[in-house]
Design a protein around this motif. Structure first.
Motif, PDB file in Angstrom:
ATOM      1  N   LEU A 148       0.823  -1.205   0.000  1.00  0.00           N
ATOM      2  CA  LEU A 148       0.000   0.000   0.000  1.00  0.00           C
ATOM      3  C   LEU A 148       0.861   1.259   0.000  1.00  0.00           C
ATOM      4  O   LEU A 148       2.006   1.234   0.458  1.00  0.00           O
ATOM      5  CB  LEU A 148      -0.912   0.007   1.232  1.00  0.00           C
ATOM      6  CG  LEU A 148      -1.951  -1.109   1.297  1.00  0.00           C
ATOM      7  CD1 LEU A 148      -2.533  -1.209   2.689  1.00  0.00           C
ATOM      8  CD2 LEU A 148      -3.045  -0.879   0.265  1.00  0.00           C
ATOM      9  N   GLY A 149       0.293   2.342  -0.482  1.00  0.00           N
ATOM     10  CA  GLY A 149       0.974   3.629  -0.466  1.00  0.00           C
ATOM     11  C   GLY A 149       0.323   4.556   0.544  1.00  0.00           C
ATOM     12  O   GLY A 149      -0.875   4.430   0.846  1.00  0.00           O
ATOM     13  N   THR A 150       1.104   5.482   1.079  1.00  0.00           N
ATOM     14  CA  THR A 150       0.602   6.461   2.035  1.00  0.00           C
ATOM     15  C   THR A 150       1.269   7.802   1.787  1.00  0.00           C
ATOM     16  O   THR A 150       2.299   7.889   1.114  1.00  0.00           O
ATOM     17  CB  THR A 150       0.909   6.045   3.493  1.00  0.00           C
ATOM     18  OG1 THR A 150       2.335   5.897   3.645  1.00  0.00           O
ATOM     19  CG2 THR A 150       0.215   4.743   3.877  1.00  0.00           C
ATOM     20  N   VAL A 151       0.687   8.844   2.358  1.00  0.00           N
ATOM     21  CA  VAL A 151       1.295  10.167   2.333  1.00  0.00           C
ATOM     22  C   VAL A 151       0.783  10.919   3.553  1.00  0.00           C
ATOM     23  O   VAL A 151      -0.350  10.694   3.996  1.00  0.00           O
ATOM     24  CB  VAL A 151       0.967  10.930   1.021  1.00  0.00           C
ATOM     25  CG1 VAL A 151      -0.523  11.121   0.860  1.00  0.00           C
ATOM     26  CG2 VAL A 151       1.698  12.264   0.957  1.00  0.00           C
ATOM     27  N   TYR A 152       1.611  11.769   4.097  1.00  0.00           N
ATOM     28  CA  TYR A 152       1.214  12.544   5.279  1.00  0.00           C
ATOM     29  C   TYR A 152       0.589  13.868   4.842  1.00  0.00           C
ATOM     30  O   TYR A 152       1.183  14.609   4.060  1.00  0.00           O
ATOM     31  CB  TYR A 152       2.432  12.823   6.169  1.00  0.00           C
ATOM     32  CG  TYR A 152       2.094  13.527   7.458  1.00  0.00           C
ATOM     33  CD1 TYR A 152       1.785  12.805   8.600  1.00  0.00           C
ATOM     34  CD2 TYR A 152       2.059  14.917   7.528  1.00  0.00           C
ATOM     35  CE1 TYR A 152       1.464  13.453   9.789  1.00  0.00           C
ATOM     36  CE2 TYR A 152       1.730  15.572   8.702  1.00  0.00           C
ATOM     37  CZ  TYR A 152       1.437  14.830   9.829  1.00  0.00           C
ATOM     38  OH  TYR A 152       1.105  15.473  10.993  1.00  0.00           O
ATOM     39  N   ILE A 153      -0.610  14.144   5.340  1.00  0.00           N
ATOM     40  CA  ILE A 153      -1.286  15.408   5.044  1.00  0.00           C
ATOM     41  C   ILE A 153      -1.283  16.262   6.305  1.00  0.00           C
ATOM     42  O   ILE A 153      -1.885  15.890   7.313  1.00  0.00           O
ATOM     43  CB  ILE A 153      -2.740  15.177   4.583  1.00  0.00           C
ATOM     44  CG1 ILE A 153      -2.796  14.277   3.347  1.00  0.00           C
ATOM     45  CG2 ILE A 153      -3.432  16.509   4.319  1.00  0.00           C
ATOM     46  CD1 ILE A 153      -2.273  14.908   2.086  1.00  0.00           C
ATOM     47  N   GLY A 154      -0.592  17.399   6.248  1.00  0.00           N
ATOM     48  CA  GLY A 154      -0.521  18.284   7.407  1.00  0.00           C
ATOM     49  C   GLY A 154      -1.393  19.523   7.281  1.00  0.00           C
ATOM     50  O   GLY A 154      -1.703  20.157   8.283  1.00  0.00           O
ATOM     51  N   VAL A 155      -1.810  19.853   6.040  1.00  0.00           N
ATOM     52  CA  VAL A 155      -2.563  21.094   5.829  1.00  0.00           C
ATOM     53  C   VAL A 155      -3.941  21.052   6.481  1.00  0.00           C
ATOM     54  O   VAL A 155      -4.599  22.081   6.615  1.00  0.00           O
ATOM     55  CB  VAL A 155      -2.704  21.421   4.332  1.00  0.00           C
ATOM     56  CG1 VAL A 155      -1.339  21.659   3.701  1.00  0.00           C
ATOM     57  CG2 VAL A 155      -3.465  20.324   3.592  1.00  0.00           C
ATOM     58  N   THR A 156      -4.376  19.877   6.890  1.00  0.00           N
ATOM     59  CA  THR A 156      -5.661  19.763   7.587  1.00  0.00           C
ATOM     60  C   THR A 156      -5.588  20.346   8.997  1.00  0.00           C
ATOM     61  O   THR A 156      -6.600  20.414   9.693  1.00  0.00           O
ATOM     62  CB  THR A 156      -6.110  18.298   7.653  1.00  0.00           C
ATOM     63  OG1 THR A 156      -5.007  17.467   8.010  1.00  0.00           O
ATOM     64  CG2 THR A 156      -6.657  17.842   6.305  1.00  0.00           C
TER      65      THR A 156
END
Length: 206
Positions: A148-156
């Motif tokens: 699986l792939g992931t990415v970190y979202i901080g703008v939330t």
């Protein structure tokens, strides 16, 4: 279930994935991700983290709208020209950047703490965020093993947007959003990027 991956391979193969296939992620894999996450160190043994999985179409669309708003606000903050911001918007809404079959929002409960007194408010908060961040890293490494792939979202975390995510998650204001993690099968070949700085540039022996 993916083949067993050595830890070093998982570390080196992990990279930010921003485009995902439309196929669903099995619930057993999602549970495996969270099981890995909660094996992370947790300050004072509090385990004051909460993992909210956005899997329904409505929940995902609502969250995606908040992510899109945060991304546009981020690029305006760094003075990106409106023309380029428009291209970003098209990448998101026409090509599905950050659109995933599953999102995992990671929160901490600020009311769950170990040390009494206002003097410890800040360190308790920092420790809790650090614990949740380590949990996220465990989750991301497990995702590599499962293909699986992931990415970190901080703008939330921007004001107004964080509150929106928290409301979607059904949590009260005592919960702080550490990050949102899109999860899915990578749409394109995964190509980890090299670090700009060498080991010797960031390492100090005393």
């Amino acid at each position: 279930m993916g083949d067993t991956v050595e830890l070093e391979d998982a570390i080196l193969k992990r990279t930010s994935v921003r485009y995902f296939e439309e196929r669903d992620v099995p619930e057993e894999d999602i549970r495996a991700l969270i099981e890995a996450a909660i094996r992370a160190p947790t300050a004072s043994g509090l385990e004051n983290w909460k993992f909210v999985v956005f899997g329904s179409k409505k929940a995902r669309e609502n969250l995606y709208g908040l992510i899109s708003e945060g991304m546009i606000r981020y690029y305006r903050a760094v003075n990106l020209p409106e023309e380029k911001i428009g291209k970003l918007g098209r990448r998101m809404y026409e090509h599905g950047m950050y659109r995933a079959p599953v999102y995992i929002a990671v929160f901490i409960d600020k009311n769950v703490r170990f040390l009494p007194g206002e003097e410890f408010d800040e360190p308790e908060f920092i420790w809790s965020v650090e614990s949740a961040a380590m949990a996220i890293q465990n989750l991301m490494l497990k995702a590599v093993e499962l293909g699986l792939g992931t990415v970190y979202i901080g703008v939330t975390n921007f004001p107004g947007i964080e509150e929106g995510v928290r409301e979607l998650a059904g949590l009260d204001e005592n919960h702080y959003l550490v990050g949102v993690i899109p999860v899915g099968y990578p749409k394109d070949e995964v190509k980890p990027r090299k670090r700009r700085k060498t080991l010797d540039e960031v390492l100090v022996f005393i």
